[in-house]
Design an enzyme around this catalytic site. Sequence first.
Site, short mmCIF file in Angstrom:
data_model
loop_
_atom_site.label_atom_id
_atom_site.label_comp_id
_atom_site.label_asym_id
_atom_site.label_seq_id
_atom_site.Cartn_x
_atom_site.Cartn_y
_atom_site.Cartn_z
N SER A 72 0.85 -1.20 0.00
CA SER A 72 0.00 0.00 0.00
C SER A 72 0.88 1.24 0.00
CB SER A 72 -0.88 -0.01 1.25
OG SER A 72 -1.41 1.28 1.47
N TYR A 98 -1.00 -0.99 10.37
CA TYR A 98 -1.24 -1.46 8.99
C TYR A 98 -0.03 -1.12 8.12
CZ TYR A 98 -3.55 -1.30 4.32
OH TYR A 98 -3.89 -1.47 3.00
N ALA A 142 2.98 -3.28 8.85
CA ALA A 142 2.85 -4.62 8.27
C ALA A 142 3.08 -4.59 6.77
CB ALA A 142 1.47 -5.18 8.58
N1 LIG Z 1 -8.70 -0.28 -1.40
C1 LIG Z 1 -7.64 0.49 -1.36
O1 LIG Z 1 -7.73 1.72 -1.55
C2 LIG Z 1 -6.28 -0.08 -1.13
C3 LIG Z 1 -5.19 0.77 -1.16
C4 LIG Z 1 -3.92 0.26 -0.97
C5 LIG Z 1 -3.76 -1.09 -0.77
N2 LIG Z 1 -4.84 -1.91 -0.73
C6 LIG Z 1 -4.59 -3.33 -0.53
O2 LIG Z 1 -5.15 -4.05 -1.62
C7 LIG Z 1 -5.56 -5.34 -1.19
C8 LIG Z 1 -7.00 -5.60 -1.59
O3 LIG Z 1 -7.81 -4.59 -0.99
P1 LIG Z 1 -9.37 -4.43 -1.32
O4 LIG Z 1 -9.67 -2.98 -1.19
O5 LIG Z 1 -9.72 -5.15 -2.55
O6 LIG Z 1 -10.01 -5.17 -0.03
P2 LIG Z 1 -11.49 -5.66 0.26
O7 LIG Z 1 -12.43 -5.12 -0.76
O8 LIG Z 1 -11.74 -5.33 1.70
O9 LIG Z 1 -11.38 -7.25 0.07
C9 LIG Z 1 -10.55 -7.97 0.88
C10 LIG Z 1 -10.60 -9.45 0.53
O10 LIG Z 1 -9.86 -10.13 1.56
C11 LIG Z 1 -10.73 -10.96 2.32
N3 LIG Z 1 -10.44 -10.80 3.73
C12 LIG Z 1 -10.60 -9.69 4.50
N4 LIG Z 1 -10.29 -9.97 5.77
C13 LIG Z 1 -9.91 -11.28 5.80
C14 LIG Z 1 -9.51 -12.15 6.83
N5 LIG Z 1 -9.41 -11.75 8.10
N6 LIG Z 1 -9.21 -13.43 6.52
C15 LIG Z 1 -9.33 -13.87 5.24
N7 LIG Z 1 -9.71 -13.09 4.22
C16 LIG Z 1 -10.03 -11.81 4.50
C17 LIG Z 1 -12.14 -10.48 2.01
O11 LIG Z 1 -13.11 -11.54 2.16
P3 LIG Z 1 -13.87 -11.83 3.58
O12 LIG Z 1 -14.24 -10.50 4.15
O13 LIG Z 1 -15.04 -12.69 3.22
O14 LIG Z 1 -12.92 -12.57 4.46
C18 LIG Z 1 -12.00 -10.05 0.56
O15 LIG Z 1 -12.05 -11.17 -0.30
C19 LIG Z 1 -5.33 -5.37 0.34
O16 LIG Z 1 -4.11 -5.99 0.62
C20 LIG Z 1 -5.26 -3.90 0.69
O17 LIG Z 1 -4.50 -3.69 1.86
C21 LIG Z 1 -6.10 -1.43 -0.91
#
Ligand SMILES: NC(=O)c1ccc[n+]([C@@H]2O[C@H](COP(=O)([O-])OP(=O)(O)OC[C@H]3O[C@@H](n4cnc5c(N)ncnc54)[C@H](OP(=O)(O)O)[C@@H]3O)[C@@H](O)[C@H]2O)c1
Lengths: 98, 245
Positions: free
Chosen positions: B140, B153, B156
């Site tokens: 991130s 966060y 990590a």
């Molecule tokens: N969105 C942003 O702006 C952003 C920016 C920078 C980096 N990122 C990174 O990009 C990646 C994807 O983010 P996203 O925005 O697509 O996230 P998201 O929409 O919240 O989706 C997260 C995915 O991970 C699963 N997950 C969440 N908590 C979990 C747990 N405790 N155990 C197992 N699975 C879990 C969720 O399914 P369940 O809830 O069913 O478990 C879902 O499939 C992450 O690593 C995030 O840190 C995101």
Amino acid sequence: MLSNTLTDTRTTDVQATVVQEIVAILDEDTVDELGELTADTELSALGLNSLAFARLIIKLERALGVDPFSQGGDFVALRTVGALAGAYEQALSARTEA
Amino acid sequence: MSDTTAGVALVSGGSRGLGQTLVTRLLAEGWQVATFSRTAGDFVEQTLKAEPDRFFWTEADLLRPETVRAAGKAAIDRFGRIDLLVNNAGVLEQGLFVTMPPRRAEDLVTANLTSPVVLAQVAARSMVASGGGQIINISSVNAVRGYRGVAAYSAAKAGLDGLTHSLARELGPAGIRVNTVVPGFFDSDMTEGVGPEYRERIQRRTPLGRLGDRAEVADAVLFLASPRAGFVTGQRLVIDGGITC
Ligand SMILES: NC(=O)c1ccc[n+]([C@@H]2O[C@H](COP(=O)([O-])OP(=O)(O)OC[C@H]3O[C@@H](n4cnc5c(N)ncnc54)[C@H](OP(=O)(O)O)[C@@H]3O)[C@@H](O)[C@H]2O)c1
């Protein structure tokens, strides 16, 4: 392929698997150079780097279902092919007993 | 890799967000895809029906690394190996560090660093045995620049960068490439709770003047996974509209 006298069938199997997996990761030239692998063949003679050795351990875990080094056991201390096979035999019998 | 498919991919958190986009795109490119999350959800249910032979889902919780290890092994049991791991699943919780319950800070590190490390080990063992592969860690912009309210966060996620660099060195000789994709802010469930004011501030500070799109982050992942990136390892690809530049 092992020339030592082997009595226990399972021992034979384990040692044969170890030899087979070693041969599989060595290149042909090395296999030719080393000739037949025996229980006394020095592991250092195989010329494996640490990554190749790790690969051997992973493949042996697949083949035999145990990893004697997963709890941090020390494979550096093992000197010969026979000793390596012995580590797997021990791990297998520990699992049977458990 | 087998002759019939592009290979076997394991994408953590493939039920929603970026993970869902990655699963869809990888399946379209001919990969066999395994994923896990805490709950299946509509997308997973539908994809299991549509692609019973090429898609696999299992339940695991990043807060319990042993379940994540088991999910990795289940993927190997199902498809025989892992050629590509995308450490995508992440957990974000905002809050002042000094008042965050200590347990919560630990949980954020377990979910965003310990579990990805565990998964990387399961996958790397498979890749070492099969003679190659690739790992892509989703970090991130919080790991690049400081932001308030996301200390644990960020710590990590920065840890994931360290994992990428060291693994790239250690596993390069085994034909394994390891890279990090660093997304900026994009819309997903994770960022749903972010208020409009904060959103506008991010947009203002972003040279390209807008938030990102999941598809744009997925493009970067798929590029790194492709032979076009065959000589790229140990690198960070930042997809953030320029906010960290
Ligand atoms: N969105 C942003 O702006 C952003 C920016 C920078 C980096 N990122 C990174 O990009 C990646 C994807 O983010 P996203 O925005 O697509 O996230 P998201 O929409 O919240 O989706 C997260 C995915 O991970 C699963 N997950 C969440 N908590 C979990 C747990 N405790 N155990 C197992 N699975 C879990 C969720 O399914 P369940 O809830 O069913 O478990 C879902 O499939 C992450 O690593 C995030 O840190 C995101």
